[in-house]
Design a protein around this motif. Structure first.
Motif, short mmCIF file in Angstrom:
data_model
loop_
_atom_site.label_atom_id
_atom_site.label_comp_id
_atom_site.label_asym_id
_atom_site.label_seq_id
_atom_site.Cartn_x
_atom_site.Cartn_y
_atom_site.Cartn_z
N PRO A 10 -61.56 12.64 -2.06
CA PRO A 10 -61.99 11.29 -1.77
C PRO A 10 -60.86 10.48 -1.13
CG PRO A 10 -62.64 11.95 -3.99
CD PRO A 10 -61.76 13.01 -3.46
N SER A 11 -61.17 9.83 -0.04
CA SER A 11 -60.14 9.09 0.68
C SER A 11 -59.64 7.91 -0.13
CB SER A 11 -60.69 8.59 2.03
OG SER A 11 -59.73 7.81 2.70
N ARG A 12 -58.30 7.75 -0.13
CA ARG A 12 -57.71 6.62 -0.80
C ARG A 12 -56.80 5.89 0.19
NH1 ARG A 12 -56.84 10.94 -4.01
NH2 ARG A 12 -54.61 10.92 -3.63
N ALA A 13 -57.13 5.98 1.47
CA ALA A 13 -56.24 5.44 2.48
C ALA A 13 -56.48 3.96 2.75
CB ALA A 13 -56.39 6.23 3.78
N ASN A 14 -57.35 3.33 2.00
CA ASN A 14 -57.58 1.91 2.18
C ASN A 14 -56.78 1.10 1.18
OD1 ASN A 14 -59.55 2.26 4.23
ND2 ASN A 14 -61.02 2.85 2.65
N ALA A 15 -56.25 -0.02 1.60
CA ALA A 15 -55.50 -0.86 0.69
C ALA A 15 -56.43 -1.41 -0.38
CB ALA A 15 -54.85 -2.01 1.46
N PRO A 16 -56.09 -1.31 -1.67
CA PRO A 16 -56.98 -1.76 -2.73
C PRO A 16 -57.14 -3.26 -2.74
CG PRO A 16 -54.84 -1.17 -3.62
CD PRO A 16 -54.82 -0.79 -2.18
N ASP A 17 -58.41 -3.69 -2.87
CA ASP A 17 -58.72 -5.11 -3.01
C ASP A 17 -58.15 -5.96 -1.88
OD1 ASP A 17 -59.90 -4.46 -5.47
OD2 ASP A 17 -57.98 -4.63 -6.50
N GLY A 18 -58.04 -5.35 -0.69
CA GLY A 18 -57.57 -6.12 0.45
C GLY A 18 -56.12 -6.53 0.37
N GLN A 19 -55.31 -5.88 -0.47
CA GLN A 19 -53.91 -6.23 -0.59
C GLN A 19 -53.18 -6.00 0.71
OE1 GLN A 19 -52.44 -3.95 -3.98
NE2 GLN A 19 -52.07 -5.85 -5.05
N GLY A 20 -52.23 -6.89 1.00
CA GLY A 20 -51.38 -6.68 2.15
C GLY A 20 -50.31 -5.67 1.84
N VAL A 21 -49.52 -5.33 2.88
CA VAL A 21 -48.51 -4.30 2.70
C VAL A 21 -47.39 -4.76 1.78
CG1 VAL A 21 -47.16 -4.99 4.73
CG2 VAL A 21 -47.14 -2.60 3.96
N GLY A 22 -47.11 -6.07 1.74
CA GLY A 22 -46.01 -6.58 0.93
C GLY A 22 -46.15 -6.26 -0.56
N PRO A 23 -47.27 -6.66 -1.19
CA PRO A 23 -47.45 -6.33 -2.61
C PRO A 23 -47.47 -4.83 -2.89
CG PRO A 23 -48.96 -8.07 -1.96
CD PRO A 23 -48.33 -7.56 -0.70
N LEU A 24 -48.02 -4.04 -1.96
CA LEU A 24 -48.04 -2.59 -2.15
C LEU A 24 -46.62 -2.02 -2.13
CD1 LEU A 24 -51.07 -1.53 0.08
CD2 LEU A 24 -51.00 -1.72 -2.39
N LEU A 25 -45.80 -2.47 -1.18
CA LEU A 25 -44.42 -2.01 -1.13
C LEU A 25 -43.64 -2.44 -2.37
CD1 LEU A 25 -43.55 -2.58 2.64
CD2 LEU A 25 -43.54 -0.38 1.43
N ARG A 26 -43.89 -3.67 -2.81
CA ARG A 26 -43.19 -4.13 -4.02
C ARG A 26 -43.58 -3.28 -5.23
NH1 ARG A 26 -44.73 -9.06 -4.05
NH2 ARG A 26 -46.47 -8.84 -5.51
N ALA A 27 -44.88 -2.92 -5.31
CA ALA A 27 -45.33 -2.09 -6.43
C ALA A 27 -44.65 -0.72 -6.40
CB ALA A 27 -46.85 -1.93 -6.38
N TRP A 28 -44.53 -0.13 -5.20
CA TRP A 28 -43.86 1.16 -5.10
C TRP A 28 -42.38 1.03 -5.43
CZ3 TRP A 28 -45.88 5.71 -5.31
CH2 TRP A 28 -47.18 5.93 -4.85
N ARG A 29 -41.74 -0.05 -5.00
CA ARG A 29 -40.31 -0.24 -5.29
C ARG A 29 -40.09 -0.39 -6.79
NH1 ARG A 29 -37.46 -4.46 -6.41
NH2 ARG A 29 -39.07 -5.97 -5.79
N GLU A 30 -40.94 -1.17 -7.45
CA GLU A 30 -40.79 -1.36 -8.88
C GLU A 30 -41.10 -0.07 -9.64
OE1 GLU A 30 -43.41 -4.62 -9.55
OE2 GLU A 30 -41.92 -6.15 -8.98
N ARG A 31 -42.08 0.70 -9.13
CA ARG A 31 -42.40 1.97 -9.77
C ARG A 31 -41.22 2.93 -9.70
NH1 ARG A 31 -47.96 4.46 -7.81
NH2 ARG A 31 -48.56 2.41 -8.59
N ARG A 32 -40.48 2.87 -8.60
CA ARG A 32 -39.30 3.72 -8.42
C ARG A 32 -38.05 3.12 -9.07
NH1 ARG A 32 -42.39 7.72 -7.73
NH2 ARG A 32 -43.07 8.27 -5.64
N ARG A 33 -38.19 1.92 -9.59
CA ARG A 33 -37.07 1.24 -10.25
C ARG A 33 -35.88 1.08 -9.31
NH1 ARG A 33 -37.24 3.97 -16.35
NH2 ARG A 33 -39.42 3.41 -16.80
#
Length: 280
Positions: A10-33
């Protein structure tokens, strides 16, 4: 068992809930600590620019999105999601496994797991659908009902289902905990509803009757296991295996990035001797 095409992930290539790239990058940065300053140093940028990207005050270039994703070790599928969220086209293709373009890949994987015989080996996709398996795996699956083997067998379901391998695994509580923990780590890394559903299904399986605690090893000379083994009964014998998982280095295709080759190495001399006896 030969290589087969798995169903599309199943494709997951769409940004969830219309999030922009900024919050997504921040989430990945925080996940990686990783701090903004550390990420900036890695990506040859500035903490101020990283902050502006994460808050939406600055739109990163396509090259910057890919560079940040690389330094945050973002999975290939999710890199496409970051690009889409930033307004760019996906960078990585997702080629069906049965596409002629992947003929060399399929042939190479099949040769690899055949060459591993008599030891078990298989290839799975991102949701543990088995796309290839050798005769060592077929041996372990003897007696498993056809309903679990067709049309697209799932490695986790085959192992944990009470009608699958679970009743034969002598240290089921330990091995089950290991597999669920493995899926939990992947869920934390991938935004996959299918993987979460598989985890919940596996965690809900009842423990087969007669399996309560890990059974002790067979009497005799103790074996110093170098990793957690799967101790499984076959034809009246208890075989011990440790598993190793390999993925492709620097994949440039989503399908290839999500393939994993799992091999099972005999964990004691008796298991190795028994498997070679079967071959001879």
């Amino acid at each position: 068992m030969t290589l087969v095409a798995s169903g599309p992930v199943p494709s997951r290539a769409n940004a969830p809930d219309g999030q922009g790239v900024g919050p997504l990058l921040r989430a990945w940065r925080e996940r990686r600590r990783v701090s903004q300053l550390e990420l900036a140093l890695r990506a040859d940028s500035s903490a101020r620019h990283i902050s502006f990207v994460e808050t939406g005050r600055s739109r990163p270039s396509e090259e910057m999105v890919l560079r940040l994703a690389e330094h945050l070790d973002v999975p290939v599928r999710e890199r496409n999601a970051l690009l889409l969220a930033a307004g760019y086209a996906p960078h990585y293709p997702e080629t069906p496994l049965d596409d002629p373009a992947l003929d060399a890949l399929r042939d190479g994987m099949e040769r690899l797991i055949r060459g591993y015989e008599p030891y078990p080996a298989l290839v799975v996709d991102a949701t543990y659908t088995v796309v290839a398996a050798n005769r060592g795996i077929a041996m372990l699956l003897e007696g498993v009902p056809e309903s679990l083997l067709a049309p697209a067998p799932n490695a986790m379901r085959l192992t944990l289902h009470p009608e699958g391998l679970a009743p034969r695994i002598r240290n089921l509580p330990e091995w089950r905990g290991h597999l669920l923990e493995q899926m939990g780590r992947q869920i934390a890394l991938h935004r996959s509803d299918a993987l979460r559903e598989l985890y919940e299904e596996g965690a809900a399986y009842p423990v087969p009757a007669g399996v309560a605690d890990t059974e002790p090893a067979e009497p005799g000379e103790p074996v110093a296991y170098f990793a957690l083994p799967m101790r499984i009964e076959h034809a009246g014998r208890v075989l011990s295996f440790v598993s190793s998982i390999s993925t492709f280095n620097t994949p440039m295709d989503v399908t290839v990035a999500e393939l994993a080759i799992e091999t099972f190495l005999p964990a004691d001399p008796a298991t190795a001797k028994y498997l070679h006896t079967l071959v001879s």
